[in-house]
Design a protein around this motif. Structure first.
Motif, PDB file in Angstrom:
ATOM      1  N   MET A   1       0.837  -1.198   0.000  1.00 39.06           N
ATOM      2  CA  MET A   1       0.000   0.000   0.000  1.00 39.06           C
ATOM      3  C   MET A   1       0.879   1.258   0.000  1.00 39.06           C
ATOM      4  SD  MET A   1      -2.955   1.031   2.714  1.00 39.06           S
ATOM      5  CE  MET A   1      -2.136   2.267   3.666  1.00 39.06           C
ATOM      6  N   LYS A   2       0.514   2.184  -0.856  1.00 38.64           N
ATOM      7  CA  LYS A   2       1.333   3.397  -0.967  1.00 38.64           C
ATOM      8  C   LYS A   2       0.920   4.419   0.088  1.00 38.64           C
ATOM      9  CE  LYS A   2       2.730   2.914  -5.704  1.00 38.64           C
ATOM     10  NZ  LYS A   2       3.144   3.604  -6.908  1.00 38.64           N
ATOM     11  N   ILE A   3       1.937   5.150   0.534  1.00 44.07           N
ATOM     12  CA  ILE A   3       1.706   6.190   1.561  1.00 44.07           C
ATOM     13  C   ILE A   3       2.359   7.482   1.093  1.00 44.07           C
ATOM     14  CG2 ILE A   3       1.576   4.549   3.486  1.00 44.07           C
ATOM     15  CD1 ILE A   3       4.473   5.189   4.122  1.00 44.07           C
ATOM     16  N   PRO A   4       1.960   8.607   1.668  1.00 37.67           N
ATOM     17  CA  PRO A   4       2.590   9.881   1.273  1.00 37.67           C
ATOM     18  C   PRO A   4       4.106   9.847   1.495  1.00 37.67           C
ATOM     19  CG  PRO A   4       0.621  10.309   2.555  1.00 37.67           C
ATOM     20  CD  PRO A   4       0.868   8.825   2.629  1.00 37.67           C
ATOM     21  N   LEU A   5       4.814  10.519   0.606  1.00 37.66           N
ATOM     22  CA  LEU A   5       6.280  10.528   0.650  1.00 37.66           C
ATOM     23  C   LEU A   5       6.800  11.004   2.006  1.00 37.66           C
ATOM     24  CD1 LEU A   5       9.082  10.338  -0.720  1.00 37.66           C
ATOM     25  CD2 LEU A   5       8.702  12.634  -1.622  1.00 37.66           C
ATOM     26  N   ASN A   6       6.167  12.031   2.574  1.00 38.53           N
ATOM     27  CA  ASN A   6       6.684  12.563   3.838  1.00 38.53           C
ATOM     28  C   ASN A   6       6.549  11.537   4.966  1.00 38.53           C
ATOM     29  OD1 ASN A   6       3.913  12.912   3.807  1.00 38.53           O
ATOM     30  ND2 ASN A   6       3.924  14.734   5.079  1.00 38.53           N
ATOM     31  N   ALA A   8       6.580   8.294   4.564  1.00 34.80           N
ATOM     32  CA  ALA A   8       7.567   7.248   4.290  1.00 34.80           C
ATOM     33  C   ALA A   8       8.959   7.699   4.750  1.00 34.80           C
ATOM     34  CB  ALA A   8       7.582   6.920   2.805  1.00 34.80           C
ATOM     35  N   LEU A   9       9.264   8.966   4.498  1.00 38.57           N
ATOM     36  CA  LEU A   9      10.575   9.494   4.908  1.00 38.57           C
ATOM     37  C   LEU A   9      10.688   9.557   6.426  1.00 38.57           C
ATOM     38  CD1 LEU A   9      10.967  12.314   2.263  1.00 38.57           C
ATOM     39  CD2 LEU A   9      12.507  10.371   2.544  1.00 38.57           C
ATOM     40  N   TYR A  12      11.381   6.143   7.642  1.00 37.66           N
ATOM     41  CA  TYR A  12      12.757   5.730   7.314  1.00 37.66           C
ATOM     42  C   TYR A  12      13.747   6.310   8.323  1.00 37.66           C
ATOM     43  CZ  TYR A  12      17.297   5.808   4.999  1.00 37.66           C
ATOM     44  OH  TYR A  12      18.631   5.675   4.728  1.00 37.66           O
TER      45      TYR A  12
ATOM     46  N   GLU B  88       3.637  16.751  -1.431  1.00 41.66           N
ATOM     47  CA  GLU B  88       2.607  16.003  -0.698  1.00 41.66           C
ATOM     48  C   GLU B  88       1.826  15.070  -1.619  1.00 41.66           C
ATOM     49  OE1 GLU B  88       3.275  19.635   1.853  1.00 41.66           O
ATOM     50  OE2 GLU B  88       3.043  19.286  -0.303  1.00 41.66           O
ATOM     51  N   ILE B  90       2.899  13.089  -3.820  1.00 38.01           N
ATOM     52  CA  ILE B  90       3.618  11.870  -4.210  1.00 38.01           C
ATOM     53  C   ILE B  90       3.338  10.756  -3.207  1.00 38.01           C
ATOM     54  CG2 ILE B  90       5.883  10.847  -4.634  1.00 38.01           C
ATOM     55  CD1 ILE B  90       6.901  13.610  -5.364  1.00 38.01           C
ATOM     56  N   LEU B  91       2.901   9.623  -3.756  1.00 38.69           N
ATOM     57  CA  LEU B  91       2.674   8.433  -2.925  1.00 38.69           C
ATOM     58  C   LEU B  91       3.738   7.395  -3.280  1.00 38.69           C
ATOM     59  CD1 LEU B  91      -1.220   8.111  -3.242  1.00 38.69           C
ATOM     60  CD2 LEU B  91       0.072   9.101  -1.359  1.00 38.69           C
ATOM     61  N   VAL B  92       4.249   6.722  -2.271  1.00 37.92           N
ATOM     62  CA  VAL B  92       5.320   5.744  -2.487  1.00 37.92           C
ATOM     63  C   VAL B  92       5.080   4.516  -1.631  1.00 37.92           C
ATOM     64  CG1 VAL B  92       7.027   7.551  -2.959  1.00 37.92           C
ATOM     65  CG2 VAL B  92       6.797   6.672  -0.649  1.00 37.92           C
ATOM     66  N   ASN B  93       5.767   3.416  -2.023  1.00 34.25           N
ATOM     67  CA  ASN B  93       5.856   2.260  -1.137  1.00 34.25           C
ATOM     68  C   ASN B  93       7.013   2.514  -0.178  1.00 34.25           C
ATOM     69  OD1 ASN B  93       3.836   0.616  -2.419  1.00 34.25           O
ATOM     70  ND2 ASN B  93       5.288   0.349  -4.110  1.00 34.25           N
ATOM     71  N   ARG B  94       6.897   1.970   1.036  1.00 40.43           N
ATOM     72  CA  ARG B  94       7.966   2.186   2.020  1.00 40.43           C
ATOM     73  C   ARG B  94       9.330   1.778   1.474  1.00 40.43           C
ATOM     74  NH1 ARG B  94       5.812   3.517   6.978  1.00 40.43           N
ATOM     75  NH2 ARG B  94       3.691   2.775   7.290  1.00 40.43           N
ATOM     76  N   VAL B  97      11.815   4.227  -0.490  1.00 42.17           N
ATOM     77  CA  VAL B  97      12.516   5.367   0.123  1.00 42.17           C
ATOM     78  C   VAL B  97      14.029   5.284  -0.074  1.00 42.17           C
ATOM     79  CG1 VAL B  97      13.087   6.509   2.305  1.00 42.17           C
ATOM     80  CG2 VAL B  97      10.732   5.849   1.829  1.00 42.17           C
ATOM     81  N   TRP B 115      11.698  19.155   4.809  1.00 45.55           N
ATOM     82  CA  TRP B 115      10.273  19.211   4.501  1.00 45.55           C
ATOM     83  C   TRP B 115       9.506  18.104   5.233  1.00 45.55           C
ATOM     84  CZ3 TRP B 115       8.035  15.221   1.367  1.00 45.55           C
ATOM     85  CH2 TRP B 115       6.660  15.387   1.154  1.00 45.55           C
ATOM     86  N   ALA B 116      10.029  16.860   5.171  1.00 48.90           N
ATOM     87  CA  ALA B 116       9.276  15.710   5.667  1.00 48.90           C
ATOM     88  C   ALA B 116       9.467  15.471   7.166  1.00 48.90           C
ATOM     89  CB  ALA B 116       9.685  14.446   4.910  1.00 48.90           C
TER      90      ALA B 116
END
Lengths: 208, 161
Positions: A1-6, A8-9, A12, B88, B90-94, B97, B115-116
């Motif tokens: 499932m995809k999540i917002p980039l922020n 995910a960062l 991480y 905001e 942009i959607l990604v898989n974990r 990263v 930013w994040a």
């Protein structure tokens, strides 16, 4: 499932933290300095007071200071200021670090491996003539600092007694360059020996 | 004095620059040693972050890794009529990263970190980096495009396999 980039960062970076040893080393590095935080904290508390309270406290504080100053001048004007020698400061700091009993960052019996691991040191570790291999065994090393200078902290075991000692190595401070022999002292019940060898200052802390 | 939590935050900032845990710790220790003993710093964390940043990019210049350095002052000032970049969206898989961060240079990773993770506003970022808001928006726009391109390239590769 995809999540917002922020998000995910955030996840991480949250997974990456300093180790306990690293945290302790940095906390200890700070421990020898006063920081501006104390000043800022004081200023923040000061701003929280109302003006009348501030004036009243200021007046009382001023009177107390005048009395204390008069007393101090009367008592101490003819006395020399207290001076704490570099040797004394080093003995206290070495004993303090030794008693913290921090884990080694690298566990090895090889000085070369410790040297390679402590890559940020700007000096070469030595095997001291005062600590022959027949009696002393290296157990590992870590970074530390002495009087604000990056140093190496080595763990040694005395083969005869089985006791653990801490050996510090750091470039010789200019004030100690002409030091001859071994300086011995005690701090908080820990015996400390300091000497210079091959351009380095060595400090050994441990039991008698 | 910095708390353990603050030290970890600063470590993660160092990691955003170095991409390497050992180098991040060294960078933090170096920065801390430079800052300790200074008096009357109003914003100790901000001061240390700037010290760390300057130390990192100075070292990179010395190591002749100039391609990684953001070319300050050489970017055109972009009109604010330009669409405001929105990371905001942009959607990604974990698991994306790591590859995203690997594809970026230190300045770009630092921007994403501010930013994040630090959740700085654009104004706070431009103040910290000492660049105009226009320059910052331009960088953010390029960064967004770079991340999107990386994700779509990776996605095409996965479909082909």
């Amino acid at each position: 499932m995809k999540i917002p980039l922020n998000d995910a960062l955030k996840g991480y970076y949250r997974e990456h933290s300093l180790s306990q040893d690293q945290l302790e080393a940095l906390v200890q590095l700070q421990g020898h300095y006063k920081s501006g935080e104390n000043v800022n904290g004081f200023l923040a508390r000061l701003r929280a007071f109302s003006r009348p309270k501030l004036i009243a406290m200021g007046t009382v504080a001023g009177l107390v200071m005048l009395i204390a100053l008069a007393s101090y001048l009367g008592k101490n004007l003819s006395e020399k200021p207290k001076y704490i020698s570099l040797e004394r400061r080093l003995i206290d700091e070495i004993a303090y670090n030794h008693n913290k009993r921090m884990a080694m960052e690298i566990e090895t019996t090889s000085v070369d491996e410790v040297q390679a691991y402590l890559a940020n040191l700007d000096f070469t570790l030595i095997k001291s003539a005062q600590l022959p291999d027949t009696i002393w065994e290296l157990r590992g090393g870590r970074y530390c600092s002495l009087q604000g200078r990056l140093a190496a902290q080595l763990k040694l075991r005395n083969k005869k007694s089985g006791n653990l000692y801490t050996l510090y190595q750091v470039p010789t401070p200019p004030q100690l360059e002409s030091t001859q022999g071994v300086i011995e002292g005690y701090s908080k019940g820990t015996k400390v020996k300091i000497w210079t060898e091959s351009g380095l200052m060595l400090g050994l802390a441990g039991a008698e | 004095m910095f708390s353990r939590e603050e030290l970890n935050q600063l470590y993660r900032y160092c990691l955003s620059l170095t991409k390497n845990e050992e180098a991040a710790y060294d960078l933090l220790q170096d920065g801390l040693e430079k800052c300790l003993g200074r008096r009357n710093i109003l914003n100790p964390k901000g001061y240390l972050m700037k010290t760390i940043r300057n130390h990192f990019f100075d070292n990179m210049r010395h190591e002749k890794m100039a391609r990684e350095i953001a070319l300050e002052g050489q970017e055109p000032n972009v009109s604010l009529v330009f669409d405001t970049p929105s990371l905001e969206d942009i959607l990604v898989n974990r698991e994306d990263v790591v590859s995203i961060l690997d594809s970026l240079n230190a300045a770009e990773r630092e921007l994403l970190y501010f930013w994040a993770v630090e959740e700085f506003t654009f104004q706070e970022i431009s103040d910290f980096l000492n660049v105009s808001r226009g320059t910052l928006l331009s960088r953010l726009h390029r960064l967004r495009k770079k991340v999107q391109l990386h994700l779509s390239t990776n996605s095409e590769r996965s479909e082909k396999i």
